[in-house]
Design a protein around this motif. Structure first.
Motif, PDB file in Angstrom:
ATOM      1  N   GLY A   1       0.812  -1.209   0.000  1.00 57.82           N
ATOM      2  CA  GLY A   1       0.000   0.000   0.000  1.00 57.82           C
ATOM      3  C   GLY A   1       0.846   1.259   0.000  1.00 57.82           C
ATOM      4  O   GLY A   1       0.538   2.234  -0.702  1.00 57.82           O
TER       5      GLY A   1
ATOM      6  N   VAL B   1       0.969   4.132  -3.200  1.00 58.57           N
ATOM      7  CA  VAL B   1       0.653   5.561  -3.134  1.00 58.57           C
ATOM      8  C   VAL B   1       1.898   6.409  -3.420  1.00 58.57           C
ATOM      9  O   VAL B   1       1.788   7.513  -3.965  1.00 58.57           O
ATOM     10  CB  VAL B   1       0.017   5.941  -1.777  1.00 58.57           C
TER      11      VAL B   1
ATOM     12  N   LEU C   1      -2.533  12.371  -2.540  1.00 59.61           N
ATOM     13  CA  LEU C   1      -1.735  11.137  -2.623  1.00 59.61           C
ATOM     14  C   LEU C   1      -0.584  11.157  -1.624  1.00 59.61           C
ATOM     15  O   LEU C   1      -0.264  10.135  -1.004  1.00 59.61           O
ATOM     16  CB  LEU C   1      -1.209  10.952  -4.045  1.00 59.61           C
TER      17      LEU C   1
ATOM     18  N   ARG D   1      -1.786  10.345   1.699  1.00 58.81           N
ATOM     19  CA  ARG D   1      -1.949   8.895   1.831  1.00 58.81           C
ATOM     20  C   ARG D   1      -0.625   8.213   2.157  1.00 58.81           C
ATOM     21  O   ARG D   1      -0.594   7.202   2.856  1.00 58.81           O
ATOM     22  CB  ARG D   1      -2.539   8.298   0.550  1.00 58.81           C
TER      23      ARG D   1
ATOM     24  N   GLU E   1      -0.100   5.690   5.212  1.00 60.90           N
ATOM     25  CA  GLU E   1       0.419   4.340   5.010  1.00 60.90           C
ATOM     26  C   GLU E   1       1.740   4.125   5.750  1.00 60.90           C
ATOM     27  O   GLU E   1       2.091   2.991   6.089  1.00 60.90           O
ATOM     28  CB  GLU E   1       0.626   4.068   3.511  1.00 60.90           C
TER      29      GLU E   1
ATOM     30  N   ALA F   1      -4.637   3.775 -10.616  1.00 62.75           N
ATOM     31  CA  ALA F   1      -5.359   4.199  -9.413  1.00 62.75           C
ATOM     32  C   ALA F   1      -6.809   3.732  -9.381  1.00 62.75           C
ATOM     33  O   ALA F   1      -7.276   3.234  -8.347  1.00 62.75           O
ATOM     34  CB  ALA F   1      -5.303   5.723  -9.292  1.00 62.75           C
TER      35      ALA F   1
ATOM     36  N   ILE G   1      -6.050   2.137  -2.169  1.00 60.89           N
ATOM     37  CA  ILE G   1      -5.407   3.436  -1.966  1.00 60.89           C
ATOM     38  C   ILE G   1      -6.083   4.234  -0.863  1.00 60.89           C
ATOM     39  O   ILE G   1      -5.415   4.876  -0.046  1.00 60.89           O
ATOM     40  CB  ILE G   1      -5.438   4.239  -3.275  1.00 60.89           C
TER      41      ILE G   1
END
Length: 393
Positions: free
Chosen positions: A206, A210, A315, A318, A322, A377, A384
Motif C-alpha cells: 500500500g 501511493v 496522494l 496517503r 500508510e 489508481a 489506496i
C-alpha cells in the motif's frame, strides 16, 4: 492547526521559491552560462535528485537530533549555498549548489513532515500537510513569478540573493516559534522505533502504491511547469513579461487545490482521486491542443495548477497514513515520492524539446504520465483510500 505548523510553512515558502523559480529563469540561465535550454532545465532535475537522496539520508541522520536544531541547521545551509549560487560563474558550480541546497531542503521537509504528524490528531495528517504545502503554493503564487520578474528586469543571479535573504526570517521563525521538543518529539520516537523497522515499512504494498502514484502525478506537474516559459513566449506568442502572469495563475490554482485537498484528503480521498485524475488528464490534453491560444493558456494554467496540487497533495497525505509505522522516516518517504516525480518529469520532458512536438512535448509527457496514474489508481481505489471498515472513502 498549531502555530508551529504555520511557522514551518514560512521556511517551506523560501525553499519552495528556490525549487520552482527556475521555471521562469531557464532561458536566462541558459544564455548566461552558455548551455542549452534543455540542459538548464535539468537544474530542476538535479535539485529533485538531491531531494530524493537527501530525504531518507537526512531523516535518518536527524532522527535523534533535537527538532529545532535540525530545522535551523538545514535552513542556514540552504541560505549559504544560495549565496554561492549567486556568485557561480560556471554551470557545474551552479549544478553542485542546487544538489547541496536540495539535500538541505530534503532534510528540512522530512523532519517538518514527521514533526507535523506529531502536532495533530491521527486523522488530521492531510490538513497538517496542507498547511505545510501552503508555503509551497504561496511560493508559486508570489515567490516564483516574483523571481521570474526580477530575473527579467535584473538577472537570474538576483533571485538567488533574494532566496538567501528569505532564509533569515525563516530561520528566525524556527528559533522563535518551534520548541526544541514538540509533540511526541522525534528523538523520543526514535528511541522506541528502530531505523531498521521503519525502513522495513517500504516493503508494504500500500505504501509503495501511493508513493508511485504521487511520483507519477508530480512528474506530470513538473514536466510542463519547468518549461512553461517557452510555451508562453514561443507557442502562445506572448511577451516575456507574461511568463510571471502565467506562473501566478498556476500558483493561485495550486493554492486552491491544496486548500481543497486539506479539507477532503483526510475524509474523502477517494473522491479527490476518482474525480481529479480524469479531469487532470483532460486538462493536459486540452493544453496540448489549445496552447497557441493565449486565453486558453491562461485559463488552463489555473485549472491544471489546481488539479495537479489537489491530487498530488491527497496522494502524499496517503503516504503519511500508510507510513504510520515509520514515525521518523515517513516524512522522508513522502518527500522522496514528490521528488522522484520532480526529477523524472523534467528529464523526460527535456528529451522531447528537440523532437517534432517542440515546446509542447512536455505537455504531452504530462498527459501520458497522468494517464498511467489513472489506469493504476482507479482499479485499486479501495486499496489506496480504504475506510477503517474497508469501504471506499
Amino acid at each position: 492547526m498549531p502555530l508551529p505548523l504555520y511557522l514551518l510553512a514560512v521556511a517551506v515558502f523560501a525553499m519552495g521559491t528556490s525549487e520552482f523559480m527556475l521555471a521562469g529563469l531557464v532561458p536566462d540561465i541558459a544564455t548566461s552560462l552558455d548551455v542549452s535550454v534543455g540542459a538548464a532545465g535539468l537544474l530542476t532535475s538535479a535539485f529533485a535528485v538531491g531531494m530524493i537522496v537527501g530525504a531518507p539520508l537526512m531523516a535518518a541522520l536527524a532522527r535523534r537530533w533535537p527538532v529545532r536544531a535540525s530545522l535551523l541547521g538545514f535552513v542556514l545551509v540552504f541560505a549559504v549555498v544560495h549565496v554561492v549560487g549567486a556568485l557561480a560563474t560556471s554551470f557545474l558550480i551552479l549544478l553542485v549548489t542546487r544538489v547541496i541546497a536540495a539535500l538541505a531542503n530534503a532534510g528540512f521537509l522530512a523532519v517538518a513532515l514527521s514533526t507535523a504528524a506529531t502536532l495533530v490528531a491521527p486523522d488530521q495528517k492531510g490538513r497538517a500537510l496542507a498547511v505545510l504545502l501552503s508555503g509551497t503554493t504561496v511560493a508559486t503564487i508570489a515567490g516564483v513569478p516574483g523571481g521570474a520578474l526580477l530575473g527579467t528586469l535584473l538577472s537570474w543571479r538576483s533571485t538567488f540573493w533574494v532566496i538567501a535573504l528569505l532564509c533569515l526570517p525563516a530561520a528566525l521563525g524556527v528559533v522563535r516559534g518551534v520548541p526544541a521538543r514538540v509533540g511526541r518529539t522525534l528523538p523520543g520516537i526514535a528511541a522506541i522505533s528502530s531505523l531498521r523497522n521503519e525502513i522495513a515499512q517500504l516493503a508494504m504494498p500500500g505504501l509503495l502504491l501511493v508513493m508511485l502514484l504521487g511520483a507519477l502525478v508530480n512528474a506530470a506537474t513538473f514536466a510542463t511547469f519547468t518549461f512553461l516559459a517557452p510555451i508562453v513566449t514561443d507557442t502562445a506568442g506572448l511577451g516575456e513579461l507574461w511568463v510571471p502572469v502565467v506562473l501566478v495563475l498556476f500558483g493561485t490554482g495550486s493554492f486552491v487545490g491544496v486548500t481543497l485537498a486539506g479539507r477532503l484528503s483526510d475524509k474523502r480521498p477517494a473522491l479527490v482521486i476518482a474525480v481529479g485524475s480524469p479531469l487532470l488528464l483532460l486538462g493536459w490534453i486540452a493544453l496540448g491542443v489549445l496552447a497557441t491560444q493565449p486565453a486558453a493558456l491562461l485559463l488552463l494554467a489555473f485549472t491544471q495548477g489546481m488539479l495537479s496540487f489537489a491530487l498530488g497533495a491527497t496522494l502524499i497525505a496517503r503516504v503519511l497514513y500508510e507510513a504510520a509505522g515509520a514515525p521518523t522516516m515517513g516524512g522522508s518517504y513522502a518527500t522522496a515520492a514528490l521528488n522522484i516525480g520532480a526529477a523524472g518529469g523534467p528529464t523526460v520532458a527535456a528529451a522531447t524539446l528537440g523532437a517534432h512536438a517542440g515546446d509542447l512535448g512536455p505537455v504531452r509527457v504530462s498527459g501520458l504520465l497522468v494517464a498511467v496514474a489513472l489506469l493504476i489508481a482507479l482499479p485499486l481505489l479501495r486499496v489506496i483510500a480504504p475506510r477503517p471498515g474497508g469501504a471506499v472513502r
